[in-house]
Design an enzyme around this catalytic site. Structure first.
Site, short mmCIF file in Angstrom:
data_model
loop_
_atom_site.label_atom_id
_atom_site.label_comp_id
_atom_site.label_asym_id
_atom_site.label_seq_id
_atom_site.Cartn_x
_atom_site.Cartn_y
_atom_site.Cartn_z
N LYS A 53 -3.35 7.47 3.44
CA LYS A 53 -3.05 6.82 2.46
C LYS A 53 -1.41 6.26 1.98
O LYS A 53 -0.77 7.23 2.57
CB LYS A 53 -3.39 7.60 1.09
CG LYS A 53 -3.07 7.16 -0.12
CD LYS A 53 -3.96 5.91 -0.68
CE LYS A 53 -3.49 5.42 -1.94
NZ LYS A 53 -4.29 3.90 -2.16
N ASN B 295 -10.87 -2.53 -7.03
CA ASN B 295 -10.15 -1.32 -7.49
C ASN B 295 -8.68 -1.57 -7.96
O ASN B 295 -8.25 -2.68 -7.60
CB ASN B 295 -9.87 -0.53 -5.91
CG ASN B 295 -8.74 -0.98 -5.15
OD1 ASN B 295 -7.79 -0.56 -5.41
ND2 ASN B 295 -8.92 -1.84 -4.18
N CYS C 135 0.11 -4.40 -2.03
CA CYS C 135 -0.63 -3.68 -3.01
C CYS C 135 -0.61 -4.32 -4.39
O CYS C 135 0.31 -4.54 -4.60
CB CYS C 135 -0.27 -2.22 -3.07
SG CYS C 135 -0.98 -1.47 -4.27
N LYS D 228 1.23 -4.52 6.56
CA LYS D 228 0.05 -4.82 5.87
C LYS D 228 0.22 -6.09 4.93
O LYS D 228 0.78 -5.97 3.98
CB LYS D 228 -0.52 -3.66 5.01
CG LYS D 228 -1.93 -3.78 4.34
CD LYS D 228 -3.26 -3.56 5.16
CE LYS D 228 -4.43 -3.61 4.43
NZ LYS D 228 -4.92 -2.19 4.02
N ASN E 243 -5.22 -6.98 3.08
CA ASN E 243 -5.35 -6.20 2.20
C ASN E 243 -6.52 -6.61 1.05
O ASN E 243 -7.00 -7.82 1.36
CB ASN E 243 -4.24 -6.05 1.48
CG ASN E 243 -4.11 -4.67 0.45
OD1 ASN E 243 -5.19 -4.11 0.11
ND2 ASN E 243 -2.98 -3.91 0.18
N GLY F 272 -15.02 -5.68 0.40
CA GLY F 272 -16.29 -5.83 0.87
C GLY F 272 -16.55 -7.07 1.22
O GLY F 272 -15.98 -8.01 1.65
N GLY G 76 -14.42 -6.61 4.71
CA GLY G 76 -15.81 -7.16 4.62
C GLY G 76 -16.78 -6.61 5.86
O GLY G 76 -17.95 -7.02 5.98
C1 SIN Z 1 -4.12 1.17 -4.33
O1 SIN Z 1 -3.83 2.34 -4.25
O2 SIN Z 1 -3.93 0.51 -5.48
C2 SIN Z 1 -4.66 0.32 -3.13
C3 SIN Z 1 -3.68 0.30 -2.34
C4 SIN Z 1 -3.75 -1.33 -1.71
O3 SIN Z 1 -4.29 -2.24 -2.04
O4 SIN Z 1 -2.72 -1.52 -0.96
#
Ligand code: SIN
Length: 311
Positions: A46, A70, A129, A163, A192, A220, A249
């Protein structure tokens, strides 16, 4: 027919190209142990901040038929926890240590901690993020992207990747690749989630998640075409020494095949892993092998980046 699924990123040899996407099944040592014990080719942790974070208010994740939304807000146990895990874990498969700090200076501190540690795996600097309230994605600020890479490579000599957020314009691909090619990056991870999407429940007339008024990262099946495009666009622009982890995806072995066909060296899985759990990796590998047998491809290298245009 003997099928070889192995792949390489920097000094790391993966027995197969499948990895969890950072943020999925990887927040605690228990989850990480499950990934290490699974048939995944590698494991990502993570994205860690310097200090532990509890993340955004719940509900902050929702599944829908075509994917997920999310706004987790980087809940994590703090970098020391993950550094301890990756320097003491069963080293049976490569580990990608992900870091993401809302304050760019903290990323440099984090990189220095990793540099000073005994960790020899891949480090992934998450510059994308979309869910930290009040903080934009560094990957969309090209001056900030260049600056952090300049600062990072002054102090960091271990294998480093970044990333990236999804890009949507060919000139963005050109401009970002031009920056990335100036640095000794080991890999990029693209994409991402598609940031700041919105999913609504028409019955309750509410957003599906609470933080940021319901805006969150979309993953997804919704994002597969964007992931394929980003992998392919960067593969044709980046120097060959920069490897690509394709993310976005993946629901089956054909999706894995397509990302590799577009140029991915490895493939990470987010939403579907969240839904199906680590046994998913065996299913994806079986489906990928079956397709490779049908197509007479003995290894990933025989079809990687071989996408042809329609005519
Ligand atoms: C998050 O913890 O909000 C997701 C992490 C990310 O999208 O890089």
């Amino acid at each position: 027919m003997k099928i070889d699924l192995s792949t390489t990123i920097g000094p790391n040899q993966f027995s197969n190209p499948l990895i969890n996407a950072a943020g999925v099944w990887d927040e605690t040592a228990l989850e990480l142990d499950e990934l290490v014990a699974s048939t995944a080719g590698g494991v990502t942790t993570k994205s860690a901040t310097l200090e532990p974070r509890s993340g955004n208010q719940r509900p902050r994740y929702a599944d829908v038929a075509l994917g997920s939304i999310n706004s987790m807000g980087l809940p994590n146990q703090g970098l020391k926890y993950y550094l301890n895990y990756v320097t003491t874990h069963d080293a049976s498969k490569p580990i990608d240590l992900s870091i993401a700090n809302p304050n760019p200076m903290d990323n440099l501190t984090a990189l220095q901690m990793i540099q000073d540690s005994s960790f020899q795996g891949l480090t992934e600097l998450n510059l994308s993020c979309p869910n930290v309230i009040g903080k934009p994605q560094i990957g969309y600020d090209l001056a900030a992207l260049k600056q952090i890479l300049q600062q990072a490579f002054k102090l960091f000599t271990k294998p480093l990747g970044i990333k990236l957020p999804p890009y949507f314009d060919l000139q963005q691909f050109d401009a970002v690749a031009d920056i990335l090619n100036q640095f000794p990056l080991t890999f990029i991870n693209t994409i991402n989630s598609v940031g700041n999407g919105l999913l609504v429940d028409p019955t309750s007339e509410r957003t599906l998640i609470e933080p940021k008024g319901g805006f969150g990262g979309i993953g997804g099946a919704y994002v597969k075409p964007v992931a394929l495009a980003n992998v392919h666009a960067f593969r044709s622009r980046l120097k060959p020494t920069i490897k690509i982890i394709g993310t976005g995806g993946v629901r089956n072995g054909t999706d894995v095949f397509e990302l590799i066909l577009c140029g991915a060296d490895a493939v990470s899985v987010g939403t579907t892993l969240m839904q199906a759990g680590p046994q998913l990796f065996t299913k994806l590998q079986d489906e990928l092998i079956q397709l490779m047998v049908q197509k007479h491809y003995p290894s990933l290298a025989t079809f990687r980046n071989q996408l042809k245009a329609a005519h």
